[in-house]
Design an enzyme around this catalytic site. Structure first.
Site, PDB file in Angstrom:
ATOM      1  N   TYR A   1       9.061  52.901  18.045  1.00 59.08           N
ATOM      2  CA  TYR A   1      10.113  52.981  17.932  1.00 59.08           C
ATOM      3  C   TYR A   1      10.689  52.419  17.195  1.00 59.08           C
ATOM      4  O   TYR A   1      11.998  52.106  17.340  1.00 59.08           O
ATOM      5  CB  TYR A   1      10.242  52.582  19.336  1.00 59.08           C
ATOM      6  CG  TYR A   1      10.034  52.943  20.543  1.00 59.08           C
ATOM      7  CD1 TYR A   1       8.706  53.053  20.995  1.00 59.08           C
ATOM      8  CD2 TYR A   1      10.546  54.434  21.615  1.00 59.08           C
ATOM      9  CE1 TYR A   1       8.255  53.684  21.722  1.00 59.08           C
ATOM     10  CE2 TYR A   1       9.881  54.798  22.332  1.00 59.08           C
ATOM     11  CZ  TYR A   1       8.622  54.548  23.098  1.00 59.08           C
ATOM     12  OH  TYR A   1       8.108  55.209  23.906  1.00 59.08           O
TER      13      TYR A   1
ATOM     14  N   HIS B   1       4.747  60.506  27.056  1.00 60.60           N
ATOM     15  CA  HIS B   1       6.395  60.744  27.100  1.00 60.60           C
ATOM     16  C   HIS B   1       7.992  60.366  28.085  1.00 60.60           C
ATOM     17  O   HIS B   1       8.397  59.607  27.162  1.00 60.60           O
ATOM     18  CB  HIS B   1       6.414  61.910  26.621  1.00 60.60           C
ATOM     19  CG  HIS B   1       7.255  62.545  25.948  1.00 60.60           C
ATOM     20  ND1 HIS B   1       8.391  62.472  24.833  1.00 60.60           N
ATOM     21  CD2 HIS B   1       8.322  64.142  26.211  1.00 60.60           C
ATOM     22  CE1 HIS B   1       8.931  62.865  24.646  1.00 60.60           C
ATOM     23  NE2 HIS B   1       9.416  64.036  24.719  1.00 60.60           N
ATOM     24  N   VAL B   2       6.927  60.672  29.146  1.00 64.08           N
ATOM     25  CA  VAL B   2       8.054  60.291  30.161  1.00 64.08           C
ATOM     26  C   VAL B   2       7.440  58.924  30.901  1.00 64.08           C
ATOM     27  O   VAL B   2       6.805  58.731  31.127  1.00 64.08           O
ATOM     28  CB  VAL B   2       7.929  61.410  31.463  1.00 64.08           C
ATOM     29  CG1 VAL B   2       9.395  61.008  33.049  1.00 64.08           C
ATOM     30  CG2 VAL B   2       8.045  62.898  30.902  1.00 64.08           C
ATOM     31  N   HIS B   3       8.908  57.956  30.953  1.00 66.93           N
ATOM     32  CA  HIS B   3       8.860  56.765  31.178  1.00 66.93           C
ATOM     33  C   HIS B   3       8.862  56.159  32.920  1.00 66.93           C
ATOM     34  O   HIS B   3       9.579  55.672  33.104  1.00 66.93           O
ATOM     35  CB  HIS B   3       9.530  56.215  30.511  1.00 66.93           C
ATOM     36  CG  HIS B   3       9.893  56.111  28.532  1.00 66.93           C
ATOM     37  ND1 HIS B   3      11.282  55.828  27.592  1.00 66.93           N
ATOM     38  CD2 HIS B   3       9.256  56.330  27.983  1.00 66.93           C
ATOM     39  CE1 HIS B   3      10.768  56.112  26.918  1.00 66.93           C
ATOM     40  NE2 HIS B   3       8.989  56.452  26.673  1.00 66.93           N
TER      41      HIS B   3
ATOM     42  N   ASP C   1       3.850  57.526  20.991  1.00 64.59           N
ATOM     43  CA  ASP C   1       5.228  56.950  20.560  1.00 64.59           C
ATOM     44  C   ASP C   1       4.506  55.079  20.834  1.00 64.59           C
ATOM     45  O   ASP C   1       4.424  54.812  21.831  1.00 64.59           O
ATOM     46  CB  ASP C   1       5.926  57.081  21.571  1.00 64.59           C
ATOM     47  CG  ASP C   1       6.119  58.431  21.957  1.00 64.59           C
ATOM     48  OD1 ASP C   1       6.583  59.480  20.707  1.00 64.59           O
ATOM     49  OD2 ASP C   1       7.714  58.283  22.571  1.00 64.59           O
TER      50      ASP C   1
ATOM     51  N   HIS D   1       0.586  64.461  24.196  1.00 67.09           N
ATOM     52  CA  HIS D   1       2.026  63.294  24.152  1.00 67.09           C
ATOM     53  C   HIS D   1       2.881  63.550  25.188  1.00 67.09           C
ATOM     54  O   HIS D   1       3.291  63.403  26.666  1.00 67.09           O
ATOM     55  CB  HIS D   1       2.865  63.248  22.850  1.00 67.09           C
ATOM     56  CG  HIS D   1       3.805  61.544  23.421  1.00 67.09           C
ATOM     57  ND1 HIS D   1       3.648  60.552  23.352  1.00 67.09           N
ATOM     58  CD2 HIS D   1       5.071  61.963  23.493  1.00 67.09           C
ATOM     59  CE1 HIS D   1       4.732  60.373  23.880  1.00 67.09           C
ATOM     60  NE2 HIS D   1       5.842  60.861  23.293  1.00 67.09           N
TER      61      HIS D   1
ATOM     62  N   HIS E   1      12.637  64.492  30.217  1.00 67.28           N
ATOM     63  CA  HIS E   1      12.387  65.876  29.423  1.00 67.28           C
ATOM     64  C   HIS E   1      10.930  66.581  30.484  1.00 67.28           C
ATOM     65  O   HIS E   1      10.342  67.037  30.015  1.00 67.28           O
ATOM     66  CB  HIS E   1      10.627  64.271  28.673  1.00 67.28           C
ATOM     67  CG  HIS E   1      11.180  63.299  28.030  1.00 67.28           C
ATOM     68  ND1 HIS E   1      12.290  64.200  26.667  1.00 67.28           N
ATOM     69  CD2 HIS E   1      11.166  61.932  27.902  1.00 67.28           C
ATOM     70  CE1 HIS E   1      12.371  62.563  26.297  1.00 67.28           C
ATOM     71  NE2 HIS E   1      11.634  61.487  26.946  1.00 67.28           N
TER      72      HIS E   1
ATOM     73  N   ASP F   1       3.274  55.269  24.915  1.00 66.46           N
ATOM     74  CA  ASP F   1       5.161  55.035  25.236  1.00 66.46           C
ATOM     75  C   ASP F   1       5.390  53.234  25.582  1.00 66.46           C
ATOM     76  O   ASP F   1       6.110  52.476  25.713  1.00 66.46           O
ATOM     77  CB  ASP F   1       5.603  55.815  26.226  1.00 66.46           C
ATOM     78  CG  ASP F   1       5.964  56.671  26.359  1.00 66.46           C
ATOM     79  OD1 ASP F   1       4.265  57.192  26.516  1.00 66.46           O
ATOM     80  OD2 ASP F   1       6.775  57.830  25.569  1.00 66.46           O
TER      81      ASP F   1
ATOM     82  N   ASN G   1       6.551  62.109  19.988  1.00 65.82           N
ATOM     83  CA  ASN G   1       7.898  62.792  19.033  1.00 65.82           C
ATOM     84  C   ASN G   1       8.330  60.874  18.005  1.00 65.82           C
ATOM     85  O   ASN G   1       8.643  61.779  16.881  1.00 65.82           O
ATOM     86  CB  ASN G   1       8.689  62.699  19.921  1.00 65.82           C
ATOM     87  CG  ASN G   1       8.939  61.681  21.278  1.00 65.82           C
ATOM     88  OD1 ASN G   1       7.882  61.697  21.814  1.00 65.82           O
ATOM     89  ND2 ASN G   1      10.476  61.685  21.293  1.00 65.82           N
TER      90      ASN G   1
END
Ligand code: FE2
Length: 463
Positions: free
Chosen positions: A190, A346-348, A187, A309, A319, A159, A224
């Protein structure tokens, strides 16, 4: 030992019912995007840019080199030679396959992909793109031959985006000078958070990461933000920019899609999955994974690693439960085949699980609590590259038992495989000097040495 754990816990934050929630707070670079003008193309007419490489076959003797020429598709080739041939006398030439795409009001440059085959293992190669004054030179080193006790170090980044925090993550990763290949957890640019999915952001992202990705392979997975499904602007084709720009060797593992595939590198067998493609029983991804697991040979590649992801074990409110569908379908195989590690993005933020499984549940017995399981993988979320969406700083108030360590900081991780039994894992937060570890642990191989690891994190200097 108990007093050390107590002191450590006090220093790090609070101990909940599960593991440790670190309350570490120190100012980091902001997750605001770096302007496009600060990622200029290289100078010169039609100079090759956005150079990136990945593994090109299943065993590490092939490399896919990709680049963009902005205005003209020629030259459609690259040259390469062994680095110990200092003058590049024995040069080889490989033709590229060139593609372009349109996305709403954006037209891409000429995107080249050239596959170099039959490389020697453990060898440094130079390569050149472009011609005349616009020639650009890079290099890479091939991995050692696949084998059970081959040490190898993977960087782990997810990400990333293209913010000041992203830059800090990448600089810290490069500053460690340890990683040989990056496992990239999805990711990328962006672009899709900008009006009309401003695809120039894909170009600036390619320029941004070139300092790493032109010199060492990144193993790509789609997130995503690669979906780029935008029917409101008549863009219906899923993963269109991603699939044009990033090629992977999916056919080498008998996959029918670039979104799921596998590679072997050194002593690791790495399986890439797609959280955003069908995965239920009888789907292509399901059928492929069933066959893929049966092929894994732990005598050849002891370390079995999954990349996907959307995390299956995540105690962040961001999420939350999004990976649950895939967990229900695939987790029984992860346990059956003794997967060592599952990395997600995915989870930041950052989170590492215990070795747990939740496979006993069926619709009538009501048993739905994860339990400790020595055959289960450790699930690690490293979605903390530092993108424009900011930090995921809202963990569930009750830290579940399956969660060993979690912290809302940007950073990256390193997995240093030493031999068939031991691997040293280290997560690094951006706020610290590169020699300081935010979370580290020795992992023991599930097939060769399935001993229980110490679950407590050590926050120490590693160098
Ligand atoms: Fe994501």
């Amino acid at each position: 030992m108990w007093w050390l754990i107590t002191v450590l816990s006090f220093l790090l934050g609070r101990v909940c019912d599960g593991g440790i929630t670190s309350s570490y707070i120190r100012e980091a670079a902001p997750s605001t995007e770096i302007p496009k003008k600060d990622f200029p193309p290289p100078s010169g007419y039609n100079a090759p840019e956005q150079v990136h490489i990945t593994q090109g076959d299943q065993i590490g003797r092939s490399v896919i080199v990709s680049w963009v020429t902005p205005v003209n598709k020629h030259p459609k080739y690259m040259t390469y030679w062994e680095a110990n041939d200092k003058d590049g006398i024995k040069r080889n030439r490989v033709r590229s396959k060139t593609t372009t795409y349109r996305y709403y009001n954006y037209s891409s440059g000429y995107i080249h992909h050239a596959t170099i085959n039959k490389l020697e293992y453990n060898t440094k190669y130079m390569y050149e793109l472009g011609k005349g004054n616009n020639t650009r030179r890079f290099w890479f080193t091939t991995p050692p031959e696949v084998g059970p006790d081959v040490p190898y170090t993977f960087g782990i980044i997810g990400d990333l985006g293209q913010t000041h925090a992203s830059n800090q993550t990448l600089e810290h990763y490069l500053g460690s000078r340890k990683g040989q290949t990056v496992l990239y957890l999805g990711d990328f640019s962006y672009a899709d958070v900008h009006p009309y999915h401003d695809n120039e952001k894909w170009d600036t992202f390619g320029r941004f990461v070139e300092k790493s990705n032109a010199y060492e392979p990144w193993i790509y997975i789609a997130g995503n933000h690669e979906l780029d499904f935008a029917p409101e602007i008549d863009e219906h084709s899923l993963f269109k920019p991603y699939k044009h720009r990033y090629h992977v060797p999916f056919r080498a593992s008998q996959s029918t899609s670039p979104l799921w595939y596998s590679i072997k590198r050194a002593s690791a067998h790495i399986i890439v999955l797609s959280s955003y493609s069908a995965f239920a029983k009888y789907t292509p991804q399901y059928n492929w994974l069933e066959q893929e697991f049966a092929k894994v040979n732990r005598s050849e590649t002891p370390w079995l690693i999954i990349l996907l992801h959307s995390p299956m074990y995540n105690s962040n409110n961001y999420h939350f439960m999004e990976g649950e569908g895939m967990r229900v379908v695939f987790e029984p195989w992860f346990v059956k085949y003794k997967v060592d590690l599952v990395f997600s993005g995915h989870v930041h933020s950052y989170e590492r699980s215990e070795r747990v499984s939740n496979v006993q549940y069926n619709i009538t017995d009501g048993l739905s609590t994860p339990v400790k399981d020595p055959s289960a993988p450790v699930y690690i979320t490293v979605g903390d590259g530092g993108n424009i969406e900011g930090i995921a700083d809202s963990f569930t108030e009750h830290q579940p038992d399956y969660s060993a360590f979690r912290e809302a900081s940007f950073g990256h991780a390193l997995l240093e495989i030493k031999n068939r039994t031991h691997a040293f894992y280290n997560w690094h937060r951006n706020q610290d000097n590169v020699s300081v570890s935010g979370d580290s642990i020795w992992f023991y191989n599930r097939y060769w040495f399935p001993k229980e690891e110490s679950t407590y994190s050590s926050s120490t200097k590693t160098a």
